[in-house]
Design a protein around this motif. Structure first.
Motif, PDB file in Angstrom:
ATOM      1  N   LEU A  29       0.822  -1.203   0.000  1.00  0.00           N
ATOM      2  CA  LEU A  29       0.000   0.000   0.000  1.00  0.00           C
ATOM      3  C   LEU A  29       0.861   1.261   0.000  1.00  0.00           C
ATOM      4  CD1 LEU A  29      -2.812   1.187   0.032  1.00  0.00           C
ATOM      5  CD2 LEU A  29      -2.851   0.897   2.517  1.00  0.00           C
ATOM      6  N   ALA A  30       1.910   1.271   0.807  1.00  0.00           N
ATOM      7  CA  ALA A  30       2.806   2.435   0.856  1.00  0.00           C
ATOM      8  C   ALA A  30       3.487   2.657  -0.493  1.00  0.00           C
ATOM      9  CB  ALA A  30       3.848   2.248   1.952  1.00  0.00           C
ATOM     10  N   ALA A  31       3.960   1.587  -1.103  1.00  0.00           N
ATOM     11  CA  ALA A  31       4.659   1.704  -2.390  1.00  0.00           C
ATOM     12  C   ALA A  31       3.717   2.181  -3.489  1.00  0.00           C
ATOM     13  CB  ALA A  31       5.284   0.362  -2.768  1.00  0.00           C
ATOM     14  N   LEU A  32       2.512   1.637  -3.525  1.00  0.00           N
ATOM     15  CA  LEU A  32       1.572   2.030  -4.576  1.00  0.00           C
ATOM     16  C   LEU A  32       1.121   3.478  -4.418  1.00  0.00           C
ATOM     17  CD1 LEU A  32      -0.646  -1.173  -4.912  1.00  0.00           C
ATOM     18  CD2 LEU A  32       1.224  -0.401  -6.389  1.00  0.00           C
ATOM     19  N   ARG A  33       1.001   3.949  -3.180  1.00  0.00           N
ATOM     20  CA  ARG A  33       0.612   5.346  -2.955  1.00  0.00           C
ATOM     21  C   ARG A  33       1.670   6.306  -3.483  1.00  0.00           C
ATOM     22  NH1 ARG A  33      -0.455   6.492   2.922  1.00  0.00           N
ATOM     23  NH2 ARG A  33      -1.325   8.418   2.138  1.00  0.00           N
ATOM     24  N   LYS A  34       2.922   5.871  -3.482  1.00  0.00           N
ATOM     25  CA  LYS A  34       4.012   6.739  -3.927  1.00  0.00           C
ATOM     26  C   LYS A  34       4.356   6.542  -5.402  1.00  0.00           C
ATOM     27  CE  LYS A  34       6.198   7.165   0.543  1.00  0.00           C
ATOM     28  NZ  LYS A  34       7.394   6.972   1.350  1.00  0.00           N
ATOM     29  N   SER A  35       3.826   5.520  -6.014  1.00  0.00           N
ATOM     30  CA  SER A  35       4.188   5.179  -7.388  1.00  0.00           C
ATOM     31  C   SER A  35       3.467   6.070  -8.402  1.00  0.00           C
ATOM     32  CB  SER A  35       3.836   3.723  -7.679  1.00  0.00           C
ATOM     33  OG  SER A  35       4.053   3.439  -9.046  1.00  0.00           O
ATOM     34  N   PRO A  36       4.233   6.841  -9.177  1.00  0.00           N
ATOM     35  CA  PRO A  36       3.594   7.679 -10.196  1.00  0.00           C
ATOM     36  C   PRO A  36       3.067   6.862 -11.384  1.00  0.00           C
ATOM     37  CG  PRO A  36       5.976   7.929 -10.295  1.00  0.00           C
ATOM     38  CD  PRO A  36       5.677   7.045  -9.114  1.00  0.00           C
ATOM     39  N   SER A  37       3.543   5.644 -11.532  1.00  0.00           N
ATOM     40  CA  SER A  37       3.131   4.843 -12.687  1.00  0.00           C
ATOM     41  C   SER A  37       1.953   3.913 -12.394  1.00  0.00           C
ATOM     42  CB  SER A  37       4.311   4.022 -13.199  1.00  0.00           C
ATOM     43  OG  SER A  37       4.742   3.122 -12.200  1.00  0.00           O
ATOM     44  N   PHE A  38       1.566   3.774 -11.123  1.00  0.00           N
ATOM     45  CA  PHE A  38       0.449   2.886 -10.799  1.00  0.00           C
ATOM     46  C   PHE A  38      -0.853   3.556 -11.197  1.00  0.00           C
ATOM     47  CE2 PHE A  38      -2.832   1.299  -7.849  1.00  0.00           C
ATOM     48  CZ  PHE A  38      -2.821  -0.036  -8.230  1.00  0.00           C
ATOM     49  N   MET A  39      -1.615   2.876 -12.031  1.00  0.00           N
ATOM     50  CA  MET A  39      -2.893   3.405 -12.509  1.00  0.00           C
ATOM     51  C   MET A  39      -4.018   2.661 -11.801  1.00  0.00           C
ATOM     52  SD  MET A  39      -1.646   5.547 -14.473  1.00  0.00           S
ATOM     53  CE  MET A  39      -2.644   6.241 -15.743  1.00  0.00           C
ATOM     54  N   GLY A  40      -4.508   3.228 -10.742  1.00  0.00           N
ATOM     55  CA  GLY A  40      -5.576   2.588  -9.986  1.00  0.00           C
ATOM     56  C   GLY A  40      -5.612   3.141  -8.580  1.00  0.00           C
ATOM     57  N   GLU A  41      -6.468   2.570  -7.785  1.00  0.00           N
ATOM     58  CA  GLU A  41      -6.603   2.984  -6.388  1.00  0.00           C
ATOM     59  C   GLU A  41      -5.866   1.969  -5.514  1.00  0.00           C
ATOM     60  OE1 GLU A  41      -6.967   4.215  -2.881  1.00  0.00           O
ATOM     61  OE2 GLU A  41      -7.670   5.531  -4.498  1.00  0.00           O
ATOM     62  N   PRO A  42      -4.787   2.388  -4.848  1.00  0.00           N
ATOM     63  CA  PRO A  42      -4.005   1.457  -4.037  1.00  0.00           C
ATOM     64  C   PRO A  42      -4.825   0.692  -2.996  1.00  0.00           C
ATOM     65  CG  PRO A  42      -2.797   3.496  -4.308  1.00  0.00           C
ATOM     66  CD  PRO A  42      -4.169   3.726  -4.883  1.00  0.00           C
ATOM     67  N   LEU A  43      -5.754   1.372  -2.333  1.00  0.00           N
ATOM     68  CA  LEU A  43      -6.566   0.670  -1.330  1.00  0.00           C
ATOM     69  C   LEU A  43      -7.387  -0.461  -1.945  1.00  0.00           C
ATOM     70  CD1 LEU A  43      -7.972   3.418   1.070  1.00  0.00           C
ATOM     71  CD2 LEU A  43      -6.576   1.445   1.686  1.00  0.00           C
ATOM     72  N   LEU A  44      -7.940  -0.219  -3.115  1.00  0.00           N
ATOM     73  CA  LEU A  44      -8.741  -1.263  -3.772  1.00  0.00           C
ATOM     74  C   LEU A  44      -7.865  -2.415  -4.238  1.00  0.00           C
ATOM     75  CD1 LEU A  44     -11.267   0.910  -5.804  1.00  0.00           C
ATOM     76  CD2 LEU A  44     -11.527  -0.094  -3.518  1.00  0.00           C
ATOM     77  N   TYR A  45      -6.671  -2.092  -4.729  1.00  0.00           N
ATOM     78  CA  TYR A  45      -5.733  -3.125  -5.173  1.00  0.00           C
ATOM     79  C   TYR A  45      -5.374  -4.048  -4.007  1.00  0.00           C
ATOM     80  CZ  TYR A  45      -1.530  -5.312  -7.030  1.00  0.00           C
ATOM     81  OH  TYR A  45      -0.581  -6.233  -7.424  1.00  0.00           O
ATOM     82  N   VAL A  46      -4.971  -3.449  -2.889  1.00  0.00           N
ATOM     83  CA  VAL A  46      -4.577  -4.253  -1.727  1.00  0.00           C
ATOM     84  C   VAL A  46      -5.787  -4.985  -1.143  1.00  0.00           C
ATOM     85  CG1 VAL A  46      -3.591  -4.162   0.604  1.00  0.00           C
ATOM     86  CG2 VAL A  46      -2.554  -2.830  -1.242  1.00  0.00           C
ATOM     87  N   ARG A  47      -6.937  -4.319  -1.105  1.00  0.00           N
ATOM     88  CA  ARG A  47      -8.163  -4.976  -0.629  1.00  0.00           C
ATOM     89  C   ARG A  47      -8.417  -6.260  -1.403  1.00  0.00           C
ATOM     90  NH1 ARG A  47     -13.633  -2.804  -2.736  1.00  0.00           N
ATOM     91  NH2 ARG A  47     -12.650  -3.796  -4.525  1.00  0.00           N
ATOM     92  N   ASP A  48      -8.312  -6.167  -2.728  1.00  0.00           N
ATOM     93  CA  ASP A  48      -8.572  -7.330  -3.572  1.00  0.00           C
ATOM     94  C   ASP A  48      -7.545  -8.435  -3.338  1.00  0.00           C
ATOM     95  OD1 ASP A  48     -10.717  -5.933  -4.556  1.00  0.00           O
ATOM     96  OD2 ASP A  48      -9.757  -5.412  -6.465  1.00  0.00           O
ATOM     97  N   GLY A  51      -8.386 -10.055  -0.006  1.00  0.00           N
ATOM     98  CA  GLY A  51      -9.706 -10.659   0.062  1.00  0.00           C
ATOM     99  C   GLY A  51     -10.634  -9.994   1.063  1.00  0.00           C
ATOM    100  N   HIS A  52     -10.344  -8.748   1.415  1.00  0.00           N
ATOM    101  CA  HIS A  52     -11.245  -8.028   2.330  1.00  0.00           C
ATOM    102  C   HIS A  52     -12.547  -7.716   1.606  1.00  0.00           C
ATOM    103  CE1 HIS A  52      -7.529  -6.307   4.632  1.00  0.00           C
ATOM    104  NE2 HIS A  52      -7.850  -7.501   5.059  1.00  0.00           N
ATOM    105  N   SER A  53     -13.666  -7.859   2.295  1.00  0.00           N
ATOM    106  CA  SER A  53     -14.953  -7.529   1.688  1.00  0.00           C
ATOM    107  C   SER A  53     -15.245  -6.033   1.805  1.00  0.00           C
ATOM    108  CB  SER A  53     -16.078  -8.343   2.337  1.00  0.00           C
ATOM    109  OG  SER A  53     -16.128  -8.086   3.723  1.00  0.00           O
ATOM    110  N   ASP A  54     -14.620  -5.369   2.766  1.00  0.00           N
ATOM    111  CA  ASP A  54     -14.859  -3.946   3.012  1.00  0.00           C
ATOM    112  C   ASP A  54     -13.536  -3.192   2.938  1.00  0.00           C
ATOM    113  OD1 ASP A  54     -15.600  -1.440   3.921  1.00  0.00           O
ATOM    114  OD2 ASP A  54     -16.569  -2.162   5.742  1.00  0.00           O
TER     115      ASP A  54
END
Length: 90
Positions: A29-48, A51-54
């Motif tokens: 989560l920390a790395a994705l929040r800082k990544s300028p090349s990540f296209m998406g929402e870091p919280l949703l990526y890690v959630r998926d 396997g968190h439902s919320d």
């Protein structure tokens, strides 16, 4: 002795699968929040991945990231203070 037992012995403290999952989530989560090349929402990526439902469950990791960043800032300040001694150097 199993894998986690051997790893625990090597590092000097108990290691569990849950600890590794927690570490993965925090640092990913920390790395994705800082990544300028990540296209998406870091919280949703890690959630998926976890396997968190919320997403609120995943959002708990943000608190840990903020603590880690605060510790890094303090460590950097201590390092700089050490370079300049008592602060009286020009």
């Amino acid at each position: 002795m199993g894998l986690f037992g051997e790893l625990s012995k090597r590092v000097g403290f108990p290691v569990t699968a849950h600890m590794l999952r927690h570490t993965y989530a925090t640092y990913t989560l920390a790395a994705l929040r800082k990544s300028p090349s990540f296209m998406g929402e870091p919280l949703l990526y890690v959630r998926d991945r976890l396997g968190h439902s919320d997403v609120q469950t995943t959002a708990e990791y943000l608190h840990l990231i903020n603590q880690l960043e605060a510790q890094l800032v303090l460590a950097h300040e201590d390092f700089v203070d050490g370079i300049f001694g008592d602060g009286n150097a020009a």
